[in-house]
Scaffold this motif. Structure first.
Motif, PDB file in Angstrom:
ATOM      1  N   ALA A  84       0.830  -1.206   0.000  1.00 35.38           N
ATOM      2  CA  ALA A  84       0.000   0.000   0.000  1.00 35.38           C
ATOM      3  C   ALA A  84       0.869   1.263   0.000  1.00 35.38           C
ATOM      4  N   LEU A  85       1.922   1.263   0.822  1.00 41.47           N
ATOM      5  CA  LEU A  85       2.821   2.417   0.869  1.00 41.47           C
ATOM      6  C   LEU A  85       3.541   2.609  -0.459  1.00 41.47           C
ATOM      7  N   SER A  86       3.971   1.509  -1.059  1.00 38.21           N
ATOM      8  CA  SER A  86       4.787   1.566  -2.275  1.00 38.21           C
ATOM      9  C   SER A  86       4.004   1.977  -3.505  1.00 38.21           C
ATOM     10  N   TYR A  87       2.739   1.555  -3.615  1.00 42.44           N
ATOM     11  CA  TYR A  87       2.013   1.709  -4.872  1.00 42.44           C
ATOM     12  C   TYR A  87       0.737   2.543  -4.782  1.00 42.44           C
ATOM     13  N   LEU A  88       0.251   2.791  -3.566  1.00 43.89           N
ATOM     14  CA  LEU A  88      -0.954   3.605  -3.433  1.00 43.89           C
ATOM     15  C   LEU A  88      -0.684   4.971  -2.806  1.00 43.89           C
ATOM     16  N   LEU A  89       0.370   5.072  -2.013  1.00 43.66           N
ATOM     17  CA  LEU A  89       0.668   6.335  -1.344  1.00 43.66           C
ATOM     18  C   LEU A  89       1.891   7.051  -1.921  1.00 43.66           C
ATOM     19  N   ALA A  90       3.006   6.340  -2.076  1.00 44.99           N
ATOM     20  CA  ALA A  90       4.244   6.988  -2.516  1.00 44.99           C
ATOM     21  C   ALA A  90       4.160   7.565  -3.936  1.00 44.99           C
ATOM     22  N   PRO A  91       3.637   6.828  -4.938  1.00 44.51           N
ATOM     23  CA  PRO A  91       3.648   7.364  -6.306  1.00 44.51           C
ATOM     24  C   PRO A  91       2.973   8.719  -6.466  1.00 44.51           C
ATOM     25  N   PRO A  92       1.719   8.909  -5.986  1.00 45.78           N
ATOM     26  CA  PRO A  92       1.107  10.230  -6.197  1.00 45.78           C
ATOM     27  C   PRO A  92       1.849  11.348  -5.472  1.00 45.78           C
ATOM     28  N   LEU A  93       2.413  11.063  -4.291  1.00 45.92           N
ATOM     29  CA  LEU A  93       3.153  12.090  -3.559  1.00 45.92           C
ATOM     30  C   LEU A  93       4.422  12.488  -4.324  1.00 45.92           C
ATOM     31  N   VAL A 125      -8.470   3.422 -18.615  1.00 45.78           N
ATOM     32  CA  VAL A 125      -8.941   2.044 -18.469  1.00 45.78           C
ATOM     33  C   VAL A 125      -7.782   1.063 -18.585  1.00 45.78           C
ATOM     34  N   VAL A 126      -6.902   1.306 -19.541  1.00 47.01           N
ATOM     35  CA  VAL A 126      -5.741   0.422 -19.728  1.00 47.01           C
ATOM     36  C   VAL A 126      -4.838   0.476 -18.502  1.00 47.01           C
ATOM     37  N   ALA A 127      -4.560   1.689 -18.008  1.00 47.79           N
ATOM     38  CA  ALA A 127      -3.685   1.841 -16.843  1.00 47.79           C
ATOM     39  C   ALA A 127      -4.269   1.139 -15.622  1.00 47.79           C
ATOM     40  N   ARG A 155      13.005  -7.885  -7.810  1.00 47.49           N
ATOM     41  CA  ARG A 155      13.322  -6.481  -8.068  1.00 47.49           C
ATOM     42  C   ARG A 155      12.655  -5.998  -9.352  1.00 47.49           C
ATOM     43  N   LEU A 156      12.746  -6.822 -10.410  1.00 48.03           N
ATOM     44  CA  LEU A 156      12.170  -6.441 -11.696  1.00 48.03           C
ATOM     45  C   LEU A 156      10.657  -6.275 -11.597  1.00 48.03           C
ATOM     46  N   TYR A 157       9.995  -7.215 -10.926  1.00 47.41           N
ATOM     47  CA  TYR A 157       8.530  -7.160 -10.819  1.00 47.41           C
ATOM     48  C   TYR A 157       8.101  -5.927 -10.033  1.00 47.41           C
ATOM     49  N   TYR A 158       8.829  -5.607  -8.979  1.00 49.37           N
ATOM     50  CA  TYR A 158       8.473  -4.438  -8.162  1.00 49.37           C
ATOM     51  C   TYR A 158       8.670  -3.143  -8.940  1.00 49.37           C
ATOM     52  N   ILE A 159       9.703  -3.087  -9.778  1.00 47.55           N
ATOM     53  CA  ILE A 159       9.928  -1.893 -10.609  1.00 47.55           C
ATOM     54  C   ILE A 159       8.796  -1.733 -11.617  1.00 47.55           C
ATOM     55  N   LEU A 161       5.800  -2.944 -11.380  1.00 50.71           N
ATOM     56  CA  LEU A 161       4.576  -2.633 -10.647  1.00 50.71           C
ATOM     57  C   LEU A 161       4.547  -1.152 -10.245  1.00 50.71           C
ATOM     58  N   PHE A 162       5.706  -0.600  -9.899  1.00 51.36           N
ATOM     59  CA  PHE A 162       5.767   0.820  -9.539  1.00 51.36           C
ATOM     60  C   PHE A 162       5.464   1.693 -10.756  1.00 51.36           C
ATOM     61  N   ILE A 163       6.019   1.334 -11.903  1.00 57.55           N
ATOM     62  CA  ILE A 163       5.741   2.083 -13.133  1.00 57.55           C
ATOM     63  C   ILE A 163       4.259   2.005 -13.476  1.00 57.55           C
ATOM     64  N   ALA A 164       3.673   0.809 -13.334  1.00 57.05           N
ATOM     65  CA  ALA A 164       2.245   0.635 -13.595  1.00 57.05           C
ATOM     66  C   ALA A 164       1.410   1.483 -12.638  1.00 57.05           C
ATOM     67  N   ALA A 165       1.841   1.566 -11.373  1.00 60.33           N
ATOM     68  CA  ALA A 165       1.131   2.394 -10.398  1.00 60.33           C
ATOM     69  C   ALA A 165       1.204   3.871 -10.782  1.00 60.33           C
ATOM     70  N   ALA A 166       2.380   4.316 -11.250  1.00 63.30           N
ATOM     71  CA  ALA A 166       2.531   5.714 -11.666  1.00 63.30           C
ATOM     72  C   ALA A 166       1.632   6.022 -12.866  1.00 63.30           C
TER      73      ALA A 166
END
Length: 309
Positions: A84-93, A125-127, A155-159, A161-166
């Motif tokens: 939640a911190l990594s993909y729902l809170l950190a990216p928009p901030l 919708v795609v994002a 590491r690759l999957y988390y990167i 996933l972070f890009i997808a969250a952004a």
């Protein structure tokens, strides 16, 4: 506290990751300082924007290099807090903390690169489908255990996933008005879409009657997964602690259910807050339009009266 006292400072706080974070902070202040005067036409970055960036970076560090990351390898509930911190809170901030002129430069660069063919990924919708799909796929037990045991894939999957969250957050916090993906009702629909898409994965976790993940229930698998946080031979963890249940205040199934509940609860709070934010700005825009119309009417009336005089 929560078992962290059994680990060293290096294992809990990851000095290498902390060093990268501090370098990022230094780079950010150079970017918003001297480089802003040189390349940003002197655009000043507000204190609020700087604080948002620093807060987002701090949350990302806690989740991916600090205590929450270590606890996330011990208890599934903390794993979900880390997600939640990594993909729902950190990216928009972080996105809100980056100056507008930097976004424009990045967009201009991407438009000239082969990556411009992936522009379809910023479609709302795609994002939403990509991010929630990757998140749900990751929490399929066999996939999750595989990723947790293969550190390069981890590491690759988390990167990714972070890009997808952004990309998912771009629709809601896009700082470039000319690239806005929609206003008002479209953003409201996008928020509800994200809230719905994450529900099945959280529901399966919340209502499971047996432990789903060997990472948190099988001592041998757990000790191997801990290698992501603790360098060297992690088999000594079995001798020292026996398994993850040594640290757990909850049974594995209960811990798993709490994790699912926490993820859904945090998501609901974040998107409900964003929904209120969107409604507020939507309301202001609508009223501003009415106010402008009233001003035009009054101006026209005054002009007519003057002509009559």
């Amino acid at each position: 506290m929560l078992g962290l006292e059994y680990f060293t400072f290096t294992q809990v706080w990851s000095p290498v990751v902390l060093s990268l974070v501090l370098l990022t902070v230094a780079g950010y202040f150079i970017l918003t300082g001297p480089l802003s005067d040189k390349y940003g036409q002197g655009e000043k970055v507000s204190l609020n924007r700087k604080l948002l960036f620093l807060l987002g970076l701090a949350l990302l560090y806690m989740a991916q290099g600090g205590p929450v990351e270590l606890l996330g390898h011990i208890m599934f509930s903390f794993h979900m807090i880390s997600m939640a911190l990594s993909y729902l809170l950190a990216p928009p901030l972080l996105m809100l903390g980056i100056p507008t002129w930097v976004w424009r430069a990045m967009v201009a660069l991407l438009r000239r690169s082969p990556l411009r063919r992936l522009k379809f990924l910023i479609h709302p919708v795609v994002a939403a489908l990509v991010f929630n799909g990757l998140f749900s796929f990751y929490h399929i037990p066999v996939v999750h255990d595989y990723v947790m045991l293969h550190f390069g894939v981890h590491r690759l999957y988390y990167i990714v996933l972070f890009i997808a969250a952004a990309l998912m957050w771009w629709t809601l916090v896009n700082p470039l008005p000319d690239m806005s993906a929609g206003k008002g009702v479209k953003k409201v629909g996008f928020i509800f879409l994200n809230m719905v898409l994450l529900t099945p994965a959280c529901g399966l976790i919340m209502f499971a009657k047996d432990p789903m993940y060997a990472t948190y229930s099988d001592p041998i698998v757990w000790s191997r997964a801990m290698g992501y946080c603790i360098p060297g031979d992690t088999s000594m963890l079995l001798t020292q602690f026996g398994g993850p249940e040594f640290f757990g205040y909850l049974e594995p199934v209960v811990d798993q259910q709490v994790g699912g509940i926490l993820m859904k609860f945090i998501q609901e709070i974040i998107f409900a807050s964003m929904l209120a934010f969107v409604f507020y700005h939507w309301y202001r825009q609508e009223n501003r339009g009415e106010d402008d119309e009233e001003i035009l009417k009054e101006t026209y009336a005054s002009s007519s009266e003057l002509k009559q005089i």
